[in-house]
Design an enzyme around this catalytic site. Structure first.
Site, mmCIF file in Angstrom:
data_model
loop_
_atom_site.group_PDB
_atom_site.id
_atom_site.type_symbol
_atom_site.label_atom_id
_atom_site.label_comp_id
_atom_site.label_asym_id
_atom_site.label_seq_id
_atom_site.Cartn_x
_atom_site.Cartn_y
_atom_site.Cartn_z
ATOM 1 N N ASP A 12 -5.386 -6.852 11.021
ATOM 2 C CA ASP A 12 -6.357 -5.970 10.354
ATOM 3 C C ASP A 12 -5.740 -4.937 9.423
ATOM 4 O O ASP A 12 -6.427 -4.011 9.001
ATOM 5 C CB ASP A 12 -7.234 -5.230 11.377
ATOM 6 C CG ASP A 12 -8.072 -6.169 12.226
ATOM 7 O OD1 ASP A 12 -8.372 -7.269 11.752
ATOM 8 O OD2 ASP A 12 -8.401 -5.798 13.363
ATOM 9 N N GLY A 14 -4.318 -5.747 6.478
ATOM 10 C CA GLY A 14 -4.419 -6.202 5.096
ATOM 11 C C GLY A 14 -3.255 -7.014 4.575
ATOM 12 O O GLY A 14 -3.052 -7.091 3.357
ATOM 13 N N GLU A 87 1.759 -15.542 7.314
ATOM 14 C CA GLU A 87 1.838 -15.892 8.743
ATOM 15 C C GLU A 87 3.258 -16.301 9.129
ATOM 16 O O GLU A 87 3.466 -17.245 9.913
ATOM 17 C CB GLU A 87 0.849 -17.015 9.079
ATOM 18 C CG GLU A 87 -0.588 -16.751 8.666
ATOM 19 C CD GLU A 87 -1.278 -15.635 9.464
ATOM 20 O OE1 GLU A 87 -0.649 -15.092 10.390
ATOM 21 O OE2 GLU A 87 -2.432 -15.321 9.146
#
Length: 231
Positions: A12, A14, A87
């Site tokens: 969360d 960004g 990721e």
């Protein structure tokens, strides 16, 4: 000179949004890049943001050699100015080393984005190797918040509404994914950002709502006050 830059943070904060913005900025200046990701919340071969933005990406399975992939495209005549890797906590340490080699030997910028620690507050192997090798490690300025309002620092795994510190390191859940629970039953796996205090107490927002106000749920000590005006 090319750099290996690691942008890190909790959920969360960004990361994927910034990745998409950086890709847009570089492409707007005529630079050409390759986008890689692994286990994105939106599925394979896509880099997505919680704000609803997304773009096509190359999926990174564990056996993919990033060095060979880039060299093959360069040999075929493609131009590559940068790699954008999202990721990266799910990349293997060997793949992170390949990214460093791409920077050093091919002079190609690598912008990596990922979560630093898992649901047990232990470093992901890919993130650990990036911290060890990156030219720069940047903590994103957008702070995710715990339910209490403090800065969120830890990613908690919540299974069927209960925070857990057990299980496989990688379980894609995000908001409403399913995973096999005990005995093969299906369990809802979610993730929540918590401050260190509430992570250590295993106090998620759901647990806080269910509990009566106490020193365990509030960030200050409750003091008995028999005579309110003189407290």
């Amino acid at each position: 000179m090319a750099e290996l830059v690691f942008w890190s943070g909790t959920m969360d904060c960004g990361k994927s949004t910034l990745a998409l913005q950086i890709d847009h900025n570089h492409r707007a200046r005529g630079r050409r890049g390759l986008i890689f990701t692994r286990l994105d919340r939106a599925g394979d071969h896509v880099l997505s943001s919680r704000l609803g933005l997304s773009t096509a990406a190359n999926e990174v399975p564990e056996d993919l050699d990033l060095w060979d992939t880039v060299v093959d495209q360069l040999t075929a005549g493609d131009r590559i100015d940068y790699l954008l890797c999202d990721e990266v906590q799910f990349y293997t340490p060997a793949q992170v080393e390949q990214l460093a080699q791409i920077v050093d030997d091919l002079d190609i910028d690598v912008f990596a984005f990922g979560i630093t620690a898992d649901f047990r507050a232990r470093l992901f192997p890919g993130s650990q190797r990036l911290i060890e090798l990156a030219d720069r490690v940047q903590v994103l300025q957008v702070e995710a918040l715990c339910w209490c309002g403090r800065r969120g620092t830890h990613n908690a795994r919540v299974v069927d509404g209960v925070m857990t510190l057990e299980g496989e390191q990688v379980v894609v859940g995000d908001t409403a994914s399913e995973a096999d629970g005990p005995g093969g039953s299906s369990s809802t796996v979610e993730y929540e950002v918590l401050c260190r205090r509430h992570f250590m107490r295993r106090m998620t927002s759901g647990a806080a709502r269910a509990a009566a106000p106490s020193a365990e749920t509030l960030p200050f000590d409750l003091v008995a006050c028999p005579v309110p005006p003189r407290c």
